[in-house]
Design a protein around this motif. Sequence first.
Motif, PDB file in Angstrom:
ATOM      1  N   VAL A  30      -9.209 -18.476 -11.367  1.00  0.00           N
ATOM      2  CA  VAL A  30      -9.218 -17.016 -11.932  1.00  0.00           C
ATOM      3  C   VAL A  30      -8.162 -16.309 -11.862  1.00  0.00           C
ATOM      4  CG1 VAL A  30     -11.063 -16.045 -10.513  1.00  0.00           C
ATOM      5  CG2 VAL A  30     -10.975 -15.755 -12.729  1.00  0.00           C
ATOM      6  N   ASP A  31      -8.295 -15.785 -13.368  1.00  0.00           N
ATOM      7  CA  ASP A  31      -6.543 -15.117 -13.291  1.00  0.00           C
ATOM      8  C   ASP A  31      -7.367 -13.832 -13.178  1.00  0.00           C
ATOM      9  OD1 ASP A  31      -4.125 -14.019 -13.899  1.00  0.00           O
ATOM     10  OD2 ASP A  31      -4.058 -14.377 -15.584  1.00  0.00           O
ATOM     11  N   VAL A  32      -7.006 -12.905 -11.667  1.00  0.00           N
ATOM     12  CA  VAL A  32      -7.553 -12.024 -11.898  1.00  0.00           C
ATOM     13  C   VAL A  32      -6.756 -10.762 -10.558  1.00  0.00           C
ATOM     14  CG1 VAL A  32      -8.386 -12.338  -9.929  1.00  0.00           C
ATOM     15  CG2 VAL A  32      -9.745 -10.819 -10.355  1.00  0.00           C
ATOM     16  N   GLU A  33      -6.834 -10.017 -10.623  1.00  0.00           N
ATOM     17  CA  GLU A  33      -5.675  -9.040 -10.481  1.00  0.00           C
ATOM     18  C   GLU A  33      -6.543  -7.380  -9.788  1.00  0.00           C
ATOM     19  OE1 GLU A  33      -2.130  -5.015 -10.885  1.00  0.00           O
ATOM     20  OE2 GLU A  33      -2.355  -7.573 -12.585  1.00  0.00           O
ATOM     21  N   CYS A  34      -6.560  -7.119  -8.205  1.00  0.00           N
ATOM     22  CA  CYS A  34      -7.255  -6.580  -7.143  1.00  0.00           C
ATOM     23  C   CYS A  34      -6.739  -5.412  -6.766  1.00  0.00           C
ATOM     24  CB  CYS A  34      -7.692  -7.235  -6.241  1.00  0.00           C
ATOM     25  SG  CYS A  34      -9.048  -8.514  -6.241  1.00  0.00           S
ATOM     26  N   THR A  35      -6.692  -3.938  -7.365  1.00  0.00           N
ATOM     27  CA  THR A  35      -6.080  -2.634  -6.885  1.00  0.00           C
ATOM     28  C   THR A  35      -7.226  -2.286  -6.251  1.00  0.00           C
ATOM     29  OG1 THR A  35      -5.142  -2.766  -9.311  1.00  0.00           O
ATOM     30  CG2 THR A  35      -4.906  -0.272  -7.828  1.00  0.00           C
ATOM     31  N   ARG A  36      -7.123  -1.766  -4.761  1.00  0.00           N
ATOM     32  CA  ARG A  36      -7.540  -0.956  -3.685  1.00  0.00           C
ATOM     33  C   ARG A  36      -7.136   0.274  -3.959  1.00  0.00           C
ATOM     34  NH1 ARG A  36      -9.877  -2.691   1.366  1.00  0.00           N
ATOM     35  NH2 ARG A  36     -11.256  -1.487   1.822  1.00  0.00           N
ATOM     36  N   SER A  37      -7.512   1.800  -3.898  1.00  0.00           N
ATOM     37  CA  SER A  37      -7.506   2.868  -3.833  1.00  0.00           C
ATOM     38  C   SER A  37      -9.384   4.004  -2.873  1.00  0.00           C
ATOM     39  CB  SER A  37      -8.020   3.727  -4.997  1.00  0.00           C
ATOM     40  OG  SER A  37      -7.618   5.309  -4.801  1.00  0.00           O
ATOM     41  N   GLY A  38      -8.503   3.691  -1.326  1.00  0.00           N
ATOM     42  CA  GLY A  38      -9.731   4.078  -1.008  1.00  0.00           C
ATOM     43  C   GLY A  38     -11.649   3.209  -0.805  1.00  0.00           C
ATOM     44  N   ASN A  39     -11.956   3.675  -0.953  1.00  0.00           N
ATOM     45  CA  ASN A  39     -13.009   3.085  -1.394  1.00  0.00           C
ATOM     46  C   ASN A  39     -13.884   2.490  -2.320  1.00  0.00           C
ATOM     47  OD1 ASN A  39     -14.069   5.344  -2.295  1.00  0.00           O
ATOM     48  ND2 ASN A  39     -15.969   5.267  -1.754  1.00  0.00           N
ATOM     49  N   VAL A  40     -12.461   1.962  -2.994  1.00  0.00           N
ATOM     50  CA  VAL A  40     -12.606   1.348  -4.508  1.00  0.00           C
ATOM     51  C   VAL A  40     -12.298   0.680  -5.052  1.00  0.00           C
ATOM     52  CG1 VAL A  40     -12.780   2.272  -6.722  1.00  0.00           C
ATOM     53  CG2 VAL A  40     -13.533   4.101  -5.794  1.00  0.00           C
ATOM     54  N   LEU A  41     -12.658  -0.601  -5.080  1.00  0.00           N
ATOM     55  CA  LEU A  41     -11.906  -1.896  -5.209  1.00  0.00           C
ATOM     56  C   LEU A  41     -12.199  -1.942  -6.975  1.00  0.00           C
ATOM     57  CD1 LEU A  41     -10.389  -4.381  -4.668  1.00  0.00           C
ATOM     58  CD2 LEU A  41     -13.177  -5.508  -4.260  1.00  0.00           C
ATOM     59  N   GLU A  42     -10.727  -2.231  -7.303  1.00  0.00           N
ATOM     60  CA  GLU A  42     -11.121  -2.616  -9.060  1.00  0.00           C
ATOM     61  C   GLU A  42     -10.885  -4.138  -9.160  1.00  0.00           C
ATOM     62  OE1 GLU A  42      -8.640  -0.716 -12.402  1.00  0.00           O
ATOM     63  OE2 GLU A  42      -9.766   0.294 -11.771  1.00  0.00           O
ATOM     64  N   ILE A  43     -11.828  -4.966  -9.885  1.00  0.00           N
ATOM     65  CA  ILE A  43     -10.951  -5.759  -9.758  1.00  0.00           C
ATOM     66  C   ILE A  43     -11.470  -6.163 -11.323  1.00  0.00           C
ATOM     67  CG2 ILE A  43     -12.203  -8.699  -9.873  1.00  0.00           C
ATOM     68  CD1 ILE A  43     -14.391  -7.228  -7.528  1.00  0.00           C
ATOM     69  N   GLU A  44      -9.686  -6.831 -11.759  1.00  0.00           N
ATOM     70  CA  GLU A  44      -8.720  -6.541 -13.671  1.00  0.00           C
ATOM     71  C   GLU A  44      -9.116  -8.569 -13.709  1.00  0.00           C
ATOM     72  OE1 GLU A  44      -6.318  -5.416 -17.123  1.00  0.00           O
ATOM     73  OE2 GLU A  44      -6.062  -4.417 -15.161  1.00  0.00           O
ATOM     74  N   PHE A  45      -9.542  -8.675 -14.701  1.00  0.00           N
ATOM     75  CA  PHE A  45      -9.972 -10.293 -15.239  1.00  0.00           C
ATOM     76  C   PHE A  45      -8.436  -9.966 -15.955  1.00  0.00           C
ATOM     77  CE2 PHE A  45     -13.456  -9.949 -13.652  1.00  0.00           C
ATOM     78  CZ  PHE A  45     -13.645 -10.695 -12.378  1.00  0.00           C
ATOM     79  N   ILE A  46      -7.761 -10.700 -16.038  1.00  0.00           N
ATOM     80  CA  ILE A  46      -6.583 -10.559 -16.794  1.00  0.00           C
ATOM     81  C   ILE A  46      -6.867 -11.174 -17.767  1.00  0.00           C
ATOM     82  CG2 ILE A  46      -4.139 -11.035 -17.118  1.00  0.00           C
ATOM     83  CD1 ILE A  46      -4.296  -9.514 -14.679  1.00  0.00           C
ATOM     84  N   ALA A  47      -7.174 -12.500 -18.145  1.00  0.00           N
ATOM     85  CA  ALA A  47      -7.249 -12.873 -20.115  1.00  0.00           C
ATOM     86  C   ALA A  47      -8.123 -12.131 -20.275  1.00  0.00           C
ATOM     87  CB  ALA A  47      -8.460 -14.226 -19.698  1.00  0.00           C
ATOM     88  N   ASN A  48      -8.890 -11.429 -20.001  1.00  0.00           N
ATOM     89  CA  ASN A  48     -10.059 -10.429 -21.316  1.00  0.00           C
ATOM     90  C   ASN A  48      -9.998  -8.986 -20.932  1.00  0.00           C
ATOM     91  OD1 ASN A  48     -11.543 -10.475 -18.859  1.00  0.00           O
ATOM     92  ND2 ASN A  48     -13.305 -12.037 -20.094  1.00  0.00           N
ATOM     93  N   GLY A  49      -9.406  -8.895 -19.819  1.00  0.00           N
ATOM     94  CA  GLY A  49      -9.393  -7.414 -19.922  1.00  0.00           C
ATOM     95  C   GLY A  49     -10.646  -7.037 -19.382  1.00  0.00           C
ATOM     96  N   SER A  50     -11.455  -7.381 -18.525  1.00  0.00           N
ATOM     97  CA  SER A  50     -12.834  -6.721 -18.272  1.00  0.00           C
ATOM     98  C   SER A  50     -12.736  -6.364 -16.791  1.00  0.00           C
ATOM     99  CB  SER A  50     -13.596  -7.515 -18.566  1.00  0.00           C
ATOM    100  OG  SER A  50     -13.961  -8.387 -17.425  1.00  0.00           O
TER     101      SER A  50
END
Length: 110
Positions: A30-50
């Motif tokens: 899966v094409d995914v990008e994870c961004t971590r800021s403190g206690n928050v993990l943001e998981i973005e799916f590149i193909a559809n931006g969700s």
Amino acid sequence: MSETEFLDLANSTLNSIEAALDRANDADIVDVECTRSGNVLEIEFIANGSKIIVNSQAPLQEMWVAAKAGGYHYKRVDNAWLNTRDNSELFAVLSELASGQGGAAVTLRA
């Protein structure tokens, strides 16, 4: 559980989720990008931006998940994060959510 114990466990959980998704990305599952800021993990799916957002709520000692399918709250019970409504397990639900939003079968394990 003390607040310090909860924060350590929550941090370890977020690290596990991020590492599993990084492995899935590296394996071209899966094409995914994870961004971590403190206690928050943001998981973005590149193909559809969700996105899926996973974060800890220390005052309630819960892990929260926000996804296209809805919002979920998890409490630690017997060495697992269980949904406060239906007792489903965090990693199992995240696997389903990531598979749905990512368009490929993703399996995450605790």
